[in-house]
Design an enzyme around this catalytic site. Structure first.
Site, short mmCIF file in Angstrom:
data_model
loop_
_atom_site.label_atom_id
_atom_site.label_comp_id
_atom_site.label_asym_id
_atom_site.label_seq_id
_atom_site.Cartn_x
_atom_site.Cartn_y
_atom_site.Cartn_z
N ASP A 25 73.17 27.99 -6.28
CA ASP A 25 73.01 26.94 -5.17
C ASP A 25 74.25 28.58 -4.57
O ASP A 25 74.35 29.21 -4.52
CB ASP A 25 74.73 26.73 -5.85
CG ASP A 25 74.47 25.69 -3.90
OD1 ASP A 25 72.92 25.44 -3.08
OD2 ASP A 25 75.49 25.14 -3.59
N GLY A 26 73.69 28.60 -2.51
CA GLY A 26 73.88 29.72 -2.19
C GLY A 26 72.81 29.97 -1.26
O GLY A 26 73.17 31.40 -0.74
N HIS A 63 66.16 32.74 -1.27
CA HIS A 63 65.44 32.72 -2.52
C HIS A 63 65.25 33.53 -3.28
O HIS A 63 64.63 33.94 -4.67
CB HIS A 63 64.23 31.94 -2.21
CG HIS A 63 65.00 30.26 -1.64
ND1 HIS A 63 65.96 29.57 -3.02
CD2 HIS A 63 64.62 29.16 -0.65
CE1 HIS A 63 66.47 28.66 -1.88
NE2 HIS A 63 65.29 28.52 -0.81
N LEU A 120 66.88 34.67 -27.22
CA LEU A 120 67.78 33.67 -25.56
C LEU A 120 66.63 32.33 -25.88
O LEU A 120 65.37 32.85 -25.38
CB LEU A 120 67.76 34.58 -24.25
CG LEU A 120 67.96 33.62 -23.77
CD1 LEU A 120 69.88 32.71 -23.85
CD2 LEU A 120 68.68 34.12 -22.19
#
Length: 254
Positions: free
Chosen positions: A22-23, A39, A133
């Site tokens: 977020d942010g 973004h 991962l």
């Protein structure tokens, strides 16, 4: 950064970390730019954190990339986000393969434009043999949507006779969720100073440790990830039990 990393107990890492990124918009507005600028810079944070998790041998990393509610944002932002997503994935597939990272997607893929679905499916196929991962992108995702879809599927299977109502357990519901193949997150991180879960993995986060930071996502780096993990390792995870019970269990194990 190395000294901070050295403080991490590699024997007590969270197996699965989930992040609400977020942010981006606020970060851009603070610099007099439009939200898409944030973004684009947020992608650098994604690269950095994915790399950090891979280096620590974290098993699963889930990133909340785009919620179903985000479709209601201004059209230019939604279009820009989709184009950024496709462009980034196209560029990053070779890096994912080089680092043995497998890509997964959860969410309502039917809402995506066709060109985005095509790129995503190709990326999933190209990384599906990797064993390091597991990078899970929550895209066009909301937990309420996910739970609703699971209930629909369970109801259909009851109607067709595949399962009986008395046989339904918590495990049954988990098998119908889009995260069925993954362990529940143990650590959830949210950036930007907001203290909400925002319709993200509501069922799966039941016993996760929640970590909130005021850092905006484009500024979030490995050092901040390390701080979150160190904080996680300083907490006592009781799962409803008392501290004394945990100590007794640990003494029996040793």
């Amino acid at each position: 950064m190395d000294s901070l990393k050295d403080k991490i107990d590699l024997q007590r890492l969270p197996r699965h970390i989930a992040i609400i990124m977020d942010g981006n918009g606020r970060w851009a507005q603070e610099r007099g730019q439009d939200r898409l600028y944030g973004h684009y810079h947020g992608v650098e944070s994604v690269r950095n954190i994915v790399e950090g998790c891979a280096e620590l041998n974290i098993g699963y990393l889930t990133l909340y990339a785009f919620s179903t509610e985000n479709w209601d944002r201004p059209e230019y932002e939604v279009t820009g986000l989709m184009e950024l997503l496709v462009e980034t994935i196209r560029k990053e597939v070779s890096t994912l393969n080089k680092n043995n990272i497998r890509l997964h997607m959860i969410g309502d893929m039917s809402m995506l434009p066709e060109y985005a679905k095509k790129e995503l499916n190709e990326a999933l196929e190209m990384t599906n043999k990797n064993t390091g991962l597991n990078l899970v992108m929550a895209l066009s995702y909301s937990s309420r949507w996910e739970i609703t879809e699971a209930i629909k599927q369970i109801a259909a299977d009851i109607k067709s006779g595949k399962i009986d109502v008395p046989d339904i357990t918590q495990g049954t519901l988990q098998e119908y969720l889009s995260t069925a193949a993954f362990p529940d997150p143990e650590l959830m991180i949210r950036t930007s100073g907001e203290y909400r879960i925002s319709n993200f993995l509501l069922y799966q986060l039941a016993y996760a440790e929640l970590y909130f930071t005021s850092i905006l996502w484009p500024d979030f780096r490995k050092e901040n990830l390390y701080q979150a993990i160190i904080d996680f390792q300083g907490r006592e995870r009781r799962f409803g039990k008392t501290s004394d019970q945990l100590k007794q269990e640990m003494s029996h194990e040793s």
